[in-house]
Design a protein around this motif. Structure first.
Motif, PDB file in Angstrom:
ATOM      1  N   GLU A 288       0.859  -1.200   0.000  1.00  0.00           N
ATOM      2  CA  GLU A 288       0.000   0.000   0.000  1.00  0.00           C
ATOM      3  C   GLU A 288       0.885   1.236   0.000  1.00  0.00           C
ATOM      4  O   GLU A 288       1.924   1.244   0.668  1.00  0.00           O
ATOM      5  CB  GLU A 288      -0.843   0.041   1.281  1.00  0.00           C
ATOM      6  CG  GLU A 288      -1.762  -1.128   1.484  1.00  0.00           C
ATOM      7  CD  GLU A 288      -3.110  -0.952   0.807  1.00  0.00           C
ATOM      8  OE1 GLU A 288      -3.278   0.056   0.086  1.00  0.00           O
ATOM      9  OE2 GLU A 288      -3.966  -1.823   0.983  1.00  0.00           O
ATOM     10  N   MET A 289       0.469   2.257  -0.717  1.00  0.00           N
ATOM     11  CA  MET A 289       1.283   3.477  -0.758  1.00  0.00           C
ATOM     12  C   MET A 289       0.489   4.714  -0.440  1.00  0.00           C
ATOM     13  O   MET A 289      -0.705   4.781  -0.713  1.00  0.00           O
ATOM     14  CB  MET A 289       1.895   3.637  -2.149  1.00  0.00           C
ATOM     15  CG  MET A 289       3.050   2.702  -2.343  1.00  0.00           C
ATOM     16  SD  MET A 289       3.961   3.036  -3.823  1.00  0.00           S
ATOM     17  CE  MET A 289       5.188   1.735  -3.668  1.00  0.00           C
ATOM     18  N   GLY A 290       1.198   5.694   0.127  1.00  0.00           N
ATOM     19  CA  GLY A 290       0.613   7.014   0.334  1.00  0.00           C
ATOM     20  C   GLY A 290       1.197   7.970  -0.686  1.00  0.00           C
ATOM     21  O   GLY A 290       0.657   8.170  -1.766  1.00  0.00           O
ATOM     22  N   CYS A 291       2.393   8.520  -0.373  1.00  0.00           N
ATOM     23  CA  CYS A 291       2.973   9.573  -1.219  1.00  0.00           C
ATOM     24  C   CYS A 291       3.692   9.040  -2.452  1.00  0.00           C
ATOM     25  O   CYS A 291       3.762   9.724  -3.470  1.00  0.00           O
ATOM     26  CB  CYS A 291       3.938  10.411  -0.383  1.00  0.00           C
ATOM     27  SG  CYS A 291       5.421   9.499   0.136  1.00  0.00           S
ATOM     28  N   ALA A 292       4.277   7.871  -2.357  1.00  0.00           N
ATOM     29  CA  ALA A 292       5.133   7.276  -3.421  1.00  0.00           C
ATOM     30  C   ALA A 292       6.378   8.106  -3.701  1.00  0.00           C
ATOM     31  O   ALA A 292       7.038   7.908  -4.713  1.00  0.00           O
ATOM     32  CB  ALA A 292       4.360   7.020  -4.707  1.00  0.00           C
ATOM     33  N   LEU A 293       6.706   9.018  -2.791  1.00  0.00           N
ATOM     34  CA  LEU A 293       7.873   9.883  -2.993  1.00  0.00           C
ATOM     35  C   LEU A 293       8.899   9.742  -1.871  1.00  0.00           C
ATOM     36  O   LEU A 293       9.802  10.561  -1.731  1.00  0.00           O
ATOM     37  CB  LEU A 293       7.416  11.344  -3.102  1.00  0.00           C
ATOM     38  CG  LEU A 293       6.600  11.665  -4.357  1.00  0.00           C
ATOM     39  CD1 LEU A 293       5.965  13.038  -4.248  1.00  0.00           C
ATOM     40  CD2 LEU A 293       7.464  11.569  -5.608  1.00  0.00           C
ATOM     41  N   GLY A 294       8.716   8.730  -1.030  1.00  0.00           N
ATOM     42  CA  GLY A 294       9.718   8.482   0.006  1.00  0.00           C
ATOM     43  C   GLY A 294       9.509   9.267   1.288  1.00  0.00           C
ATOM     44  O   GLY A 294      10.365   9.245   2.167  1.00  0.00           O
ATOM     45  N   VAL A 295       8.375   9.931   1.439  1.00  0.00           N
ATOM     46  CA  VAL A 295       8.193  10.834   2.578  1.00  0.00           C
ATOM     47  C   VAL A 295       7.364  10.222   3.711  1.00  0.00           C
ATOM     48  O   VAL A 295       7.720  10.330   4.884  1.00  0.00           O
ATOM     49  CB  VAL A 295       7.509  12.148   2.094  1.00  0.00           C
ATOM     50  CG1 VAL A 295       7.268  13.092   3.261  1.00  0.00           C
ATOM     51  CG2 VAL A 295       8.355  12.810   1.020  1.00  0.00           C
ATOM     52  N   CYS A 296       6.271   9.541   3.394  1.00  0.00           N
ATOM     53  CA  CYS A 296       5.301   9.167   4.444  1.00  0.00           C
ATOM     54  C   CYS A 296       5.663   7.870   5.167  1.00  0.00           C
ATOM     55  O   CYS A 296       5.120   7.589   6.239  1.00  0.00           O
ATOM     56  CB  CYS A 296       3.905   9.045   3.844  1.00  0.00           C
ATOM     57  SG  CYS A 296       3.674   7.584   2.787  1.00  0.00           S
ATOM     58  N   LEU A 297       6.532   7.069   4.626  1.00  0.00           N
ATOM     59  CA  LEU A 297       6.950   5.765   5.169  1.00  0.00           C
ATOM     60  C   LEU A 297       5.794   4.759   5.247  1.00  0.00           C
ATOM     61  O   LEU A 297       5.863   3.774   5.977  1.00  0.00           O
ATOM     62  CB  LEU A 297       7.609   5.921   6.546  1.00  0.00           C
ATOM     63  CG  LEU A 297       8.804   6.883   6.633  1.00  0.00           C
ATOM     64  CD1 LEU A 297       9.398   6.861   8.034  1.00  0.00           C
ATOM     65  CD2 LEU A 297       9.877   6.524   5.612  1.00  0.00           C
ATOM     66  N   GLY A 298       4.732   5.016   4.487  1.00  0.00           N
ATOM     67  CA  GLY A 298       3.572   4.119   4.518  1.00  0.00           C
ATOM     68  C   GLY A 298       3.786   2.814   3.774  1.00  0.00           C
ATOM     69  O   GLY A 298       2.962   1.903   3.868  1.00  0.00           O
ATOM     70  N   CYS A 299       4.874   2.685   3.055  1.00  0.00           N
ATOM     71  CA  CYS A 299       5.025   1.556   2.137  1.00  0.00           C
ATOM     72  C   CYS A 299       6.146   0.592   2.525  1.00  0.00           C
ATOM     73  O   CYS A 299       6.507  -0.272   1.735  1.00  0.00           O
ATOM     74  CB  CYS A 299       5.330   2.099   0.744  1.00  0.00           C
ATOM     75  SG  CYS A 299       6.892   2.995   0.687  1.00  0.00           S
ATOM     76  N   VAL A 300       6.711   0.754   3.741  1.00  0.00           N
ATOM     77  CA  VAL A 300       7.971   0.043   4.030  1.00  0.00           C
ATOM     78  C   VAL A 300       7.824  -1.481   4.098  1.00  0.00           C
ATOM     79  O   VAL A 300       6.754  -2.006   4.398  1.00  0.00           O
ATOM     80  CB  VAL A 300       8.612   0.527   5.361  1.00  0.00           C
ATOM     81  CG1 VAL A 300       9.076   1.962   5.241  1.00  0.00           C
ATOM     82  CG2 VAL A 300       7.670   0.332   6.533  1.00  0.00           C
TER      83      VAL A 300
ATOM     84  N   VAL B 211       9.235   0.791  -0.269  1.00  0.00           N
ATOM     85  CA  VAL B 211       8.967   0.129  -1.556  1.00  0.00           C
ATOM     86  C   VAL B 211       8.933   1.164  -2.686  1.00  0.00           C
ATOM     87  O   VAL B 211       9.343   0.897  -3.808  1.00  0.00           O
ATOM     88  CB  VAL B 211       7.647  -0.687  -1.481  1.00  0.00           C
ATOM     89  CG1 VAL B 211       7.231  -1.196  -2.864  1.00  0.00           C
ATOM     90  CG2 VAL B 211       7.809  -1.852  -0.520  1.00  0.00           C
ATOM     91  N   CYS B 212       8.479   2.384  -2.379  1.00  0.00           N
ATOM     92  CA  CYS B 212       8.359   3.398  -3.442  1.00  0.00           C
ATOM     93  C   CYS B 212       9.706   3.965  -3.862  1.00  0.00           C
ATOM     94  O   CYS B 212       9.823   4.507  -4.961  1.00  0.00           O
ATOM     95  CB  CYS B 212       7.439   4.533  -3.008  1.00  0.00           C
ATOM     96  SG  CYS B 212       8.104   5.556  -1.682  1.00  0.00           S
ATOM     97  N   SER B 213      10.724   3.888  -2.998  1.00  0.00           N
ATOM     98  CA  SER B 213      11.992   4.558  -3.302  1.00  0.00           C
ATOM     99  C   SER B 213      13.147   3.575  -3.437  1.00  0.00           C
ATOM    100  O   SER B 213      13.818   3.550  -4.463  1.00  0.00           O
ATOM    101  CB  SER B 213      12.337   5.563  -2.200  1.00  0.00           C
ATOM    102  OG  SER B 213      11.246   6.417  -1.999  1.00  0.00           O
TER     103      SER B 213
HETATM  104  S1  FES Z   1       4.565   5.694  -0.113  1.00  0.00           S
HETATM  105 FE1  FES Z   1       5.253   7.358   1.114  1.00  0.00          FE
HETATM  106  S2  FES Z   1       7.274   6.693   1.604  1.00  0.00           S
HETATM  107 FE2  FES Z   1       6.627   5.206   0.185  1.00  0.00          FE
END
Ligand code: FES
Ligand SMILES: Cc1cc2nc3c(=O)[nH]c(=O)nc-3n(C[C@H](O)[C@H](O)[C@H](O)COP(=O)(O)OP(=O)(O)OC[C@H]3O[C@@H](n4cnc5c(N)ncnc54)[C@H](O)[C@@H]3O)c2cc1C
Length: 267
Positions: A226-238, A253-255
Motif C-alpha cells: 500500500e502506498m501514500g505519497c510514493a515519494l519516500g516521505v510518508c513511510l507508509g510503504c515500508v 517500496v516506493c523509493s
Molecule cells: S509511499 Fe510514502 S514513503 Fe513510500
C-alpha cells in the motif's frame, strides 16, 4: 537522479481485457521517454472522484509517447478508474522507483506472475526479448476468464506455462507448480544462467522465494505494498529487508524498491 514528471494525461483507451481487469493507455511523452522495466506511475483519478490519494500501477508498455497500465479492480479507486472514458484526464506522476537489474544476462529469464502481478513484468519481458534473451513466462490465475497477457507474451516469443486454480485453462494448480516443474525438468535448451523475476500476491511471492532459495537461483521480486505519497516521505510503504550483517532495516517500496532481491525480504 532520474527526473519525475507530474503530468495531466488524456486517456486514449480504457478497455476491459478480462473479468475485473482493464488496460488503460494514455499519452505521457516525458514519462514514456524515461520509463524502465519495473518502474511505476502514481495516478490521481481526477474530477468528481473525491479520492485524496493517488494509486500506484506498474508501467505495462511504452509505445512512442504512450504508456499503458494493466489493472485489476480492487476497491474504490480502481472501480472509478474502470469507468473512465477515452478523452478523460488523469494525473500521472512518474516514472517512480527503481527497476529490474539486468546487469547480468539471464539464460533464460523466467518471469513468474500471479494474477495481476504479470502486469508488473510485461515491460521487462519485452525489454528482455528485444535484447534477444530467452524468456520463459509463467502465468497463474484463478480461472481462464482472468488470464492476462497471454497474447502479448506469445507475440514477443516467450515460452509460456499457464496454470489456473480451477483447471479451466492450462494445468490445474498454482504458478509455483509450473516453476518447480521447469526448474526440476527444464525443456529445450536447459537452464544455463536462470534468473527469476516475480510479482503477485504476497503468499505466492513467499512460495517463490522458498523455491529459489532451495534451488540457489537469483530472483528479483516487485513488491506492491500500500502506498501514500510514493515519494519516500510518508513511510507508509515500508518492508523489512535483511542486511548483509544479519540485521535488518525497513526500506521504502516506493523509493528503494519496488524491486528487491527476493531472499532479502523478511516476509
Ligand atoms: S509511499 Fe510514502 S514513503 Fe513510500
Ligand atoms: C508499485 C506498485 C505497482 C502496482 N502495480 C499494479 C499493476 O500494475 N496492476 C494492478 O492491478 N495493481 C497494481 N498495484 C496495486 C494497486 O495499486 C492497488 O490494487 C490499487 O491501489 C487499489 O486501489 P483501490 O482504490 O481500488 O483499492 P482500495 O483498497 O479501496 O484503496 C487503496 C488505497 O487505500 C490506501 N490504503 C489502504 N489501506 C492502507 C493502509 N493500511 N495504509 C496506507 N494506505 C492504505 C492505499 O494507499 C490506496 O491509496 C501496484 C501497487 C504498487 C505499490
Amino acid at each position: 537522479m532520474l527526473k519525475k514528471f507530474d503530468t495531466p494525461s488524456k486517456i486514449i483507451s480504457n478497455e476491459q481485457i478480462a473479468t475485473n481487469h482493464f488496460l488503460l493507455r494514455c499519452k505521457c511523452p516525458k514519462i514514456a521517454a524515461q520509463s524502465k522495466p519495473g518502474q511505476f506511475i502514481h495516478v490521481l483519478i481526477d474530477e468528481g472522484s473525491n479520492l485524496l490519494l493517488r494509486r500506484p500501477f506498474t508501467i505495462y508498455s511504452v509505445k512512442d509517447d504512450e504508456i499503458s497500465m494493466l489493472y485489476q479492480i480492487i476497491g474504490k479507486g480502481t472501480k472509478i478508474l474502470s469507468t473512465c472514458q477515452q478523452g478523460q484526464q488523469i494525473n500521472v506522476l512518474g516514472p517512480l522507483g527503481n527497476c529490474f537489474d539486468l546487469s547480468i544476462e539471464p539464460d533464460p529469464a523466467i518471469v513468474v506472475g500471479g494474477g495481476a502481478g504479470i502486469a508488473s513484468l510485461m515491460l521487462l519481458a519485452t525489454a528482455l526479448r528485444v535484447n534477444g534473451i530467452r524468456l520463459i513466462a509463467m502465468i497463474g490465475s484463478m480461472s481462464s476468464d482472468r488470464l492476462l497477457s497471454v497474447k502479448d507474451l506469445e507475440e514477443i516469443g516467450a515460452e509460456i506455462h499457464i496454470t489456473t486454480d480451477d483447471g479451466s485453462f492450462g494445468n490445474q494448480g498454482f504458478v509455483t507448480d509450473s516453476l518447480l516443474a521447469v526448474l526440476e525438468k527444464p525443456t529445450k535448451n536447459g537452464l544455463r544462467n536462470p534468473i527469476i523475476f516475480t510479482c503477485g500476491p504476497s503468499g505466492m511471492l513467499q512460495a517463490v522465494t522458498e523455491i529459489v532459495v532451495d534451488h540457489e537461483i537469483p530472483c528479483q521480486v516487485a513488491m506492491e505494498n500500500e502506498m501514500g505519497c510514493a515519494l519516500g516521505v510518508c513511510l507508509g510503504c515500508v518492508c523489512k529487508v535483511r542486511l548483509p550483517n544479519a540485521g535488518f532495516e525497513f526500506q521504502r517500496v516506493c523509493s528503494e524498491g519496488p524491486v528487491f532481491n527476493a531472499e532479502d525480504i523478511i516476509w
